[in-house]
Design an enzyme around this catalytic site. Structure first.
Site, PDB file in Angstrom:
ATOM      1  N   GLN A   1       0.608   6.074  11.321  1.00 58.60           N
ATOM      2  CA  GLN A   1       0.763   6.546   9.947  1.00 58.60           C
ATOM      3  C   GLN A   1       2.216   6.964   9.684  1.00 58.60           C
ATOM      4  O   GLN A   1       2.801   7.729  10.455  1.00 58.60           O
ATOM      5  CB  GLN A   1      -0.203   7.712   9.673  1.00 58.60           C
ATOM      6  N   GLY A   2       2.754   6.469   8.592  1.00 55.72           N
ATOM      7  CA  GLY A   2       4.143   6.752   8.251  1.00 55.72           C
ATOM      8  C   GLY A   2       5.090   5.638   8.653  1.00 55.72           C
ATOM      9  O   GLY A   2       6.241   5.614   8.229  1.00 55.72           O
ATOM     10  N   ASP A   3       4.620   4.732   9.495  1.00 57.30           N
ATOM     11  CA  ASP A   3       5.422   3.558   9.855  1.00 57.30           C
ATOM     12  C   ASP A   3       5.174   2.418   8.880  1.00 57.30           C
ATOM     13  O   ASP A   3       5.918   1.424   8.861  1.00 57.30           O
ATOM     14  CB  ASP A   3       5.079   3.070  11.268  1.00 57.30           C
ATOM     15  N   SER A   4       4.127   2.546   8.096  1.00 51.11           N
ATOM     16  CA  SER A   4       3.763   1.497   7.147  1.00 51.11           C
ATOM     17  C   SER A   4       4.943   1.042   6.326  1.00 51.11           C
ATOM     18  O   SER A   4       5.782   1.851   5.926  1.00 51.11           O
ATOM     19  CB  SER A   4       2.704   2.002   6.170  1.00 51.11           C
TER      20      SER A   4
ATOM     21  N   HIS B   1       0.818  -1.223   0.000  1.00 51.76           N
ATOM     22  CA  HIS B   1       0.000   0.000   0.000  1.00 51.76           C
ATOM     23  C   HIS B   1       0.845   1.264   0.000  1.00 51.76           C
ATOM     24  O   HIS B   1       0.297   2.368  -0.103  1.00 51.76           O
ATOM     25  CB  HIS B   1      -1.038  -0.021   1.139  1.00 51.76           C
TER      26      HIS B   1
ATOM     27  N   ASP C   1      -0.061  -7.434   1.452  1.00 54.09           N
ATOM     28  CA  ASP C   1       0.508  -6.086   1.622  1.00 54.09           C
ATOM     29  C   ASP C   1       2.034  -6.130   1.776  1.00 54.09           C
ATOM     30  O   ASP C   1       2.561  -5.870   2.847  1.00 54.09           O
ATOM     31  CB  ASP C   1      -0.163  -5.401   2.826  1.00 54.09           C
TER      32      ASP C   1
HETATM   33  N1  ARG Z   1      -1.263   2.219   7.175  1.00 56.85           N
HETATM   34  C1  ARG Z   1      -0.417   3.024   8.002  1.00 56.85           C
HETATM   35  C2  ARG Z   1       0.633   3.749   7.160  1.00 56.85           C
HETATM   36  O1  ARG Z   1       0.400   3.961   6.008  1.00 56.85           O
HETATM   37  C3  ARG Z   1       0.147   2.282   9.139  1.00 56.85           C
HETATM   38  C4  ARG Z   1      -0.905   1.929  10.049  1.00 56.85           C
HETATM   39  C5  ARG Z   1      -0.466   1.201  11.207  1.00 56.85           C
HETATM   40  N2  ARG Z   1      -1.489   1.435  12.165  1.00 56.85           N
HETATM   41  C6  ARG Z   1      -1.522   0.894  13.335  1.00 56.85           C
HETATM   42  N3  ARG Z   1      -2.451   1.262  14.147  1.00 56.85           N
HETATM   43  N4  ARG Z   1      -0.651   0.002  13.678  1.00 56.85           N
HETATM   44  O2  ARG Z   1       1.618   4.228   7.649  1.00 56.85           O
END
Ligand code: ARG
Length: 260
Positions: free
Chosen positions: A205-208, A71, A116
């Site tokens: 967000q940003g750790d993905s 993603h 993913d």
């Molecule tokens: N989808 C998120 C990203 O783009 C990461 C989400 C992780 N969320 C969580 N609650 N662990 O960075």
């Protein structure tokens, strides 16, 4: 439902990456002072951590390949638009190493739900930086995991200049898919949950795309890839990670096809 959450996450990551102004670990936020319950990683502690310019994390899999989340990328094909920053916990450090991408490989069949994972191939190899081996069985798919990244330190917060880390416990598929948690949204075979029932510690967000890892038989091994969650660090909403063991054969053969 989950699909648009992922989309929102990407948008948030892109926006925050574009406007990235490193804030000194949100001292104003008493609830989540550091990366949702984390602390700063030491220089060299997790040498294979990679920051990607679209606002995601990744792990150095080989001198030319960064394993990240599907993603975080748009499609498979030639791509010279991504910059990877490596070798530092401080993204502004003058000793940082940067590499341009030359190819993106997105997991075949990725449609916003499962699968993913993706590879970013670097235009030239990095030397002298340890890689993170992936697990090849389910042997390490439980226990206590380490998470790390430059993502938000609180839900809705800004991206970080310094790498933050935390540990989170494994959450079983049965628990994670219970009505109290994700009520069936988790793909049990392909995803692995981690976090506290009480919340407080999580990726965000940003750790993905970044790795979730633990100690294996001889050092760190990658067990997960940061994928999604409902908000960040909320009670009963653990982080959901791509279960690397499920995809390890596909990941390895993709790596081979990309030149290692
Ligand atoms: N989808 C998120 C990203 O783009 C990461 C989400 C992780 N969320 C969580 N609650 N662990 O960075």
């Amino acid at each position: 439902m989950r699909r648009w959450r992922t989309l929102l996450a990407i948008l948030a990551a892109v926006v925050t990456a574009a406007t990235m102004s490193p804030s000194p670990a949100a001292a104003s936020d008493p609830v989540t002072p550091y990366v949702v319950g984390g602390t700063r990683a030491a220089q060299g502690e997790f040498p294979w951590m990679v920051r990607l310019s679209m606002g995601c994390g990744g792990a150095l899999y080989s001198p030319t390949l960064v394993l990240t989340a599907a993603h975080c990328v748009s499609r498979t094909g030639a791509n010279t638009s991504i910059t990877a920053t490596l070798g530092v916990v401080d993204l502004q450090s003058s000793s940082r190493i940067t590499r341009r991408s030359n190819y993106v490989y997105r997991a075949p069949g990725y449609n916003g739900n499962g699968d993913d994972w993706a590879f970013i191939r670097l235009a030239s190899p990095v030397t002298g930086i340890a890689t993170l081996p992936i697990v090849t069985s389910t042997a390490y798919d439980s226990g206590t995991f380490t998470i790390a990244g430059w993502g938000a330190a609180s839900e809705g917060g800004s991206q970080q200049r310094y790498l933050l880390k935390a540990t989170v416990p494994f959450v079983s598929d049965a628990t994670c898919n219970s009505s109290a948690m994700y009520g069936g949204e988790v793909i049990a075979a392909e995803e692995i949950c981690a976090g506290y029932t009480s919340g407080g510690v999580d990726t965000c967000q940003g750790d993905s795309g970044g790795p979730m890892f633990r100690q294996g038989a001889s050092g760190w091994v990658q067990v997960g890839i940061v994928s999604w969650g409902d908000g960040c660090a909320r009670p009963n909403k653990p982080g959901v990670y791509t279960q690397v063991s499920y995809f390890s054969a596909a990941i390895r053969s993709a790596a081979t096809s990309l030149g290692g």
